[in-house]
Design a protein around this motif. Structure first.
Motif, PDB file in Angstrom:
ATOM      1  N   MET A 128      19.829 -21.548   8.382  1.00 19.71           N
ATOM      2  CA  MET A 128      18.742 -21.829   9.286  1.00 19.71           C
ATOM      3  C   MET A 128      17.439 -21.367   8.639  1.00 19.71           C
ATOM      4  O   MET A 128      17.356 -20.262   8.127  1.00 19.71           O
ATOM      5  CB  MET A 128      18.970 -21.082  10.599  1.00 19.71           C
ATOM      6  CG  MET A 128      17.803 -21.210  11.535  1.00 19.71           C
ATOM      7  SD  MET A 128      17.940 -20.182  13.000  1.00 19.71           S
ATOM      8  CE  MET A 128      18.960 -21.180  14.018  1.00 19.71           C
ATOM      9  N   GLU A 129      16.445 -22.210   8.658  1.00 15.48           N
ATOM     10  CA  GLU A 129      15.145 -21.860   8.102  1.00 15.48           C
ATOM     11  C   GLU A 129      14.129 -21.732   9.219  1.00 15.48           C
ATOM     12  O   GLU A 129      14.199 -22.445  10.224  1.00 15.48           O
ATOM     13  CB  GLU A 129      14.674 -22.916   7.112  1.00 15.48           C
ATOM     14  CG  GLU A 129      15.456 -22.910   5.829  1.00 15.48           C
ATOM     15  CD  GLU A 129      14.783 -23.731   4.745  1.00 15.48           C
ATOM     16  OE1 GLU A 129      13.564 -23.935   4.813  1.00 15.48           O
ATOM     17  OE2 GLU A 129      15.498 -24.157   3.841  1.00 15.48           O
ATOM     18  N   HIS A 130      13.211 -20.820   9.040  1.00 11.09           N
ATOM     19  CA  HIS A 130      12.111 -20.621   9.978  1.00 11.09           C
ATOM     20  C   HIS A 130      10.811 -20.839   9.226  1.00 11.09           C
ATOM     21  O   HIS A 130      10.701 -20.493   8.057  1.00 11.09           O
ATOM     22  CB  HIS A 130      12.132 -19.206  10.546  1.00 11.09           C
ATOM     23  CG  HIS A 130      13.370 -18.892  11.307  1.00 11.09           C
ATOM     24  ND1 HIS A 130      13.556 -19.276  12.608  1.00 11.09           N
ATOM     25  CD2 HIS A 130      14.496 -18.246  10.948  1.00 11.09           C
ATOM     26  CE1 HIS A 130      14.740 -18.863  13.017  1.00 11.09           C
ATOM     27  NE2 HIS A 130      15.341 -18.246  12.024  1.00 11.09           N
ATOM     28  N   ILE A 131       9.854 -21.384   9.892  1.00  8.33           N
ATOM     29  CA  ILE A 131       8.542 -21.580   9.290  1.00  8.33           C
ATOM     30  C   ILE A 131       7.659 -20.417   9.714  1.00  8.33           C
ATOM     31  O   ILE A 131       7.544 -20.104  10.905  1.00  8.33           O
ATOM     32  CB  ILE A 131       7.916 -22.910   9.744  1.00  8.33           C
ATOM     33  CG1 ILE A 131       8.770 -24.067   9.230  1.00  8.33           C
ATOM     34  CG2 ILE A 131       6.480 -23.021   9.252  1.00  8.33           C
ATOM     35  CD1 ILE A 131       8.348 -25.418   9.742  1.00  8.33           C
ATOM     36  N   VAL A 132       7.056 -19.770   8.719  1.00 11.00           N
ATOM     37  CA  VAL A 132       6.182 -18.642   8.967  1.00 11.00           C
ATOM     38  C   VAL A 132       4.848 -18.934   8.307  1.00 11.00           C
ATOM     39  O   VAL A 132       4.788 -19.209   7.104  1.00 11.00           O
ATOM     40  CB  VAL A 132       6.783 -17.336   8.383  1.00 11.00           C
ATOM     41  CG1 VAL A 132       5.842 -16.178   8.607  1.00 11.00           C
ATOM     42  CG2 VAL A 132       8.146 -17.060   8.985  1.00 11.00           C
ATOM     43  N   ASN A 133       3.782 -18.883   9.075  1.00 12.57           N
ATOM     44  CA  ASN A 133       2.453 -19.067   8.511  1.00 12.57           C
ATOM     45  C   ASN A 133       1.973 -17.726   7.963  1.00 12.57           C
ATOM     46  O   ASN A 133       2.007 -16.713   8.656  1.00 12.57           O
ATOM     47  CB  ASN A 133       1.475 -19.556   9.582  1.00 12.57           C
ATOM     48  CG  ASN A 133       1.793 -20.968  10.009  1.00 12.57           C
ATOM     49  OD1 ASN A 133       2.113 -21.804   9.189  1.00 12.57           O
ATOM     50  ND2 ASN A 133       1.712 -21.224  11.298  1.00 12.57           N
ATOM     51  N   VAL A 134       1.559 -17.743   6.704  1.00  5.61           N
ATOM     52  CA  VAL A 134       1.097 -16.530   6.049  1.00  5.61           C
ATOM     53  C   VAL A 134      -0.307 -16.783   5.532  1.00  5.61           C
ATOM     54  O   VAL A 134      -0.521 -17.671   4.705  1.00  5.61           O
ATOM     55  CB  VAL A 134       2.029 -16.161   4.868  1.00  5.61           C
ATOM     56  CG1 VAL A 134       1.541 -14.906   4.180  1.00  5.61           C
ATOM     57  CG2 VAL A 134       3.457 -15.989   5.360  1.00  5.61           C
ATOM     58  N   GLY A 135      -1.245 -16.015   6.035  1.00  4.20           N
ATOM     59  CA  GLY A 135      -2.622 -16.146   5.573  1.00  4.20           C
ATOM     60  C   GLY A 135      -2.788 -15.497   4.211  1.00  4.20           C
ATOM     61  O   GLY A 135      -2.291 -14.397   3.979  1.00  4.20           O
ATOM     62  N   MET A 136      -3.439 -16.191   3.295  1.00  4.77           N
ATOM     63  CA  MET A 136      -3.654 -15.653   1.950  1.00  4.77           C
ATOM     64  C   MET A 136      -5.078 -15.915   1.518  1.00  4.77           C
ATOM     65  O   MET A 136      -5.642 -16.957   1.829  1.00  4.77           O
ATOM     66  CB  MET A 136      -2.701 -16.311   0.953  1.00  4.77           C
ATOM     67  CG  MET A 136      -1.273 -15.998   1.199  1.00  4.77           C
ATOM     68  SD  MET A 136      -0.270 -16.675  -0.118  1.00  4.77           S
ATOM     69  CE  MET A 136       1.324 -16.545   0.644  1.00  4.77           C
ATOM     70  N   ASP A 137      -5.595 -14.957   0.758  1.00  5.71           N
ATOM     71  CA  ASP A 137      -6.940 -15.158   0.227  1.00  5.71           C
ATOM     72  C   ASP A 137      -6.874 -15.989  -1.055  1.00  5.71           C
ATOM     73  O   ASP A 137      -5.786 -16.288  -1.571  1.00  5.71           O
ATOM     74  CB  ASP A 137      -7.642 -13.822  -0.012  1.00  5.71           C
ATOM     75  CG  ASP A 137      -6.901 -12.924  -0.997  1.00  5.71           C
ATOM     76  OD1 ASP A 137      -5.983 -13.411  -1.685  1.00  5.71           O
ATOM     77  OD2 ASP A 137      -7.250 -11.740  -1.079  1.00  5.71           O
ATOM     78  N   VAL A 138      -8.020 -16.345  -1.559  1.00  5.13           N
ATOM     79  CA  VAL A 138      -8.102 -17.215  -2.729  1.00  5.13           C
ATOM     80  C   VAL A 138      -7.434 -16.573  -3.944  1.00  5.13           C
ATOM     81  O   VAL A 138      -6.740 -17.255  -4.708  1.00  5.13           O
ATOM     82  CB  VAL A 138      -9.580 -17.553  -3.039  1.00  5.13           C
ATOM     83  CG1 VAL A 138      -9.718 -18.291  -4.349  1.00  5.13           C
ATOM     84  CG2 VAL A 138     -10.178 -18.367  -1.912  1.00  5.13           C
ATOM     85  N   ASP A 139      -7.617 -15.269  -4.123  1.00  4.52           N
ATOM     86  CA  ASP A 139      -7.023 -14.595  -5.284  1.00  4.52           C
ATOM     87  C   ASP A 139      -5.499 -14.652  -5.244  1.00  4.52           C
ATOM     88  O   ASP A 139      -4.853 -14.867  -6.269  1.00  4.52           O
ATOM     89  CB  ASP A 139      -7.486 -13.138  -5.363  1.00  4.52           C
ATOM     90  CG  ASP A 139      -8.962 -13.022  -5.706  1.00  4.52           C
ATOM     91  OD1 ASP A 139      -9.488 -13.932  -6.379  1.00  4.52           O
ATOM     92  OD2 ASP A 139      -9.590 -12.026  -5.296  1.00  4.52           O
ATOM     93  N   THR A 140      -4.914 -14.471  -4.070  1.00  9.23           N
ATOM     94  CA  THR A 140      -3.463 -14.532  -3.935  1.00  9.23           C
ATOM     95  C   THR A 140      -2.957 -15.938  -4.219  1.00  9.23           C
ATOM     96  O   THR A 140      -1.935 -16.114  -4.893  1.00  9.23           O
ATOM     97  CB  THR A 140      -3.022 -14.076  -2.530  1.00  9.23           C
ATOM     98  OG1 THR A 140      -3.529 -12.759  -2.301  1.00  9.23           O
ATOM     99  CG2 THR A 140      -1.516 -14.065  -2.396  1.00  9.23           C
ATOM    100  N   LEU A 141      -3.650 -16.941  -3.724  1.00  8.51           N
ATOM    101  CA  LEU A 141      -3.260 -18.324  -4.000  1.00  8.51           C
ATOM    102  C   LEU A 141      -3.337 -18.630  -5.493  1.00  8.51           C
ATOM    103  O   LEU A 141      -2.472 -19.313  -6.044  1.00  8.51           O
ATOM    104  CB  LEU A 141      -4.139 -19.294  -3.208  1.00  8.51           C
ATOM    105  CG  LEU A 141      -3.927 -19.276  -1.697  1.00  8.51           C
ATOM    106  CD1 LEU A 141      -4.969 -20.148  -1.015  1.00  8.51           C
ATOM    107  CD2 LEU A 141      -2.526 -19.719  -1.339  1.00  8.51           C
TER     108      LEU A 141
END
Length: 52
Positions: free
Chosen positions: A1-14
């Motif tokens: 089973m998969e769950h979708i989790v929204n994770v906020g990231m800044d530009v440096d992390t991306l």
């Protein structure tokens, strides 16, 4: 089973995620980079660590 989790990231992390993707061309997406990092960390947990 998969769950979708929204994770906020800044530009440096991306940018770091994109650099990891470039370093490992067989990893298709940022999601897969994160998934593999989680699995690698999980594999390093010892049973004693998990009980705490």
């Amino acid at each position: 089973m998969e769950h979708i989790v929204n994770v906020g990231m800044d530009v440096d992390t991306l940018k770091q995620l994109d650099n990891l993707r470039r370093a490992h061309p067989n990893v298709p997406s940022r999601v897969e980079v994160i998934r593999r990092l989680i699995w690698e960390a999980h594999a390093k947990i010892t049973p004693i660590d998990a009980a705490e």
